[in-house]
Each structure stands twice: as C-alpha cells, then as structure tokens.
Design a protein around this motif. Sequence first.
Motif, PDB file in Angstrom:
ATOM      1  N   ASP A  59       0.809  -1.217   0.000  1.00  0.00           N
ATOM      2  CA  ASP A  59       0.000   0.000   0.000  1.00  0.00           C
ATOM      3  C   ASP A  59       0.843   1.267   0.000  1.00  0.00           C
ATOM      4  OD1 ASP A  59      -2.472  -1.323   0.011  1.00  0.00           O
ATOM      5  OD2 ASP A  59      -2.331  -1.635   2.174  1.00  0.00           O
ATOM      6  N   LYS A  60       2.041   1.172   0.534  1.00  0.00           N
ATOM      7  CA  LYS A  60       2.904   2.352   0.596  1.00  0.00           C
ATOM      8  C   LYS A  60       4.348   1.893   0.532  1.00  0.00           C
ATOM      9  CE  LYS A  60       4.214   6.275   3.438  1.00  0.00           C
ATOM     10  NZ  LYS A  60       4.149   6.906   4.741  1.00  0.00           N
ATOM     11  N   PHE A  61       5.144   2.674  -0.170  1.00  0.00           N
ATOM     12  CA  PHE A  61       6.563   2.372  -0.276  1.00  0.00           C
ATOM     13  C   PHE A  61       7.310   3.668  -0.032  1.00  0.00           C
ATOM     14  CE2 PHE A  61      10.572   1.545  -2.323  1.00  0.00           C
ATOM     15  CZ  PHE A  61      10.817   0.218  -1.988  1.00  0.00           C
ATOM     16  N   GLU A  62       8.207   3.672   0.931  1.00  0.00           N
ATOM     17  CA  GLU A  62       8.930   4.892   1.295  1.00  0.00           C
ATOM     18  C   GLU A  62      10.426   4.599   1.335  1.00  0.00           C
ATOM     19  OE1 GLU A  62       9.250   7.553   5.301  1.00  0.00           O
ATOM     20  OE2 GLU A  62       7.242   6.981   4.665  1.00  0.00           O
ATOM     21  N   VAL A  63      11.209   5.444   0.669  1.00  0.00           N
ATOM     22  CA  VAL A  63      12.656   5.307   0.689  1.00  0.00           C
ATOM     23  C   VAL A  63      13.238   6.570   1.308  1.00  0.00           C
ATOM     24  CG1 VAL A  63      14.758   5.069  -0.698  1.00  0.00           C
ATOM     25  CG2 VAL A  63      12.679   3.833  -1.360  1.00  0.00           C
TER      26      VAL A  63
END
Length: 154
Positions: free
Chosen positions: A136-140
């Motif tokens: 649902d969410k991808f954060e780098v």
Amino acid sequence: MPENKKDNSMCIHCNYSQLLEDAGLPATPNRLRVLEIIGNNSFPLSVADIHETLERSCPVNRTTVYRILDLLVEKQVVARIATGGRAAYYGMAPNEQHQAHPHFYCTQCGRMDCLTPETVNIDFHAFENTFPGRIDKFEVRLDGICRNCLKKRE
C-alpha cells in the motif's frame, strides 16, 4: 548530498480545491492553507514548520493542524514521511503532478530533503512479483549528514 533542490515537490500546477474534492473532502480555508504551504515548498515540512507558517497570516490551534494533516494523510492527499524517530515530515502524496521519490534525512540537523526519483533505482515489478502480499505504501529514506552540517564540522 542534496540541498533543497527544486524538484517535483514544489507545485504550481496543483489545484488544491480539486485535490480535496477528489478525496471527498470539503475545501475548508484551513485545509487549503495547509495544502498550499506543503505544496509550495521544495522540501518536506514538520508540523512545527506548517503551524508557524499558518500563524503568520491567521491564528490556528496546533491540534487543528495535526487533525488536518492526519485527515489529509488518511485520504492520501499528503504523505507523512518518517524520520526514524517520533517526528515526521509532510509533503504532497504522489499524484499526477508529484512523482513518488526518495528523501534524504540529516541525522544531525533534522532537515529532510527531496531527491529526484532517479536517485535510487528499485525494481518495483520484481519486488511485487516476489512479495506475497499487497503493497500500500513504499517509502525510501536515506539518512546521513547534509553538506551544511559537514561544513560546520570542518
């Protein structure tokens, strides 16, 4: 390391009223002001930054700012970007005008900067094909010490 490059975070193309309407939210003056502050900055902002900017033109309760931000994050209009601690920063959520992109967090001064999407290459398709669930969410976020803090050390 990055230093507040103007990139896809600064928005002169967003129609904030339309973004709210598309999210099923009334375009209240405070919601619009919060979105304008976030969208018109070239780097993510803390709640304190947003509240301080709002206070310059019209008094607003800090709790109101938190509630607006929570709602905008829930409706995916704004993204909450973790710092690794309890604090968070806020930027525009990915949309037609804002491509998803990584961030750099200075562990010394606490500043967060946007990086261009090409800075970190991740094969999302290969990841999705091997991951046994829904993403649902991808954060780098890259952590380190910014150029300004490094200069101060010298």
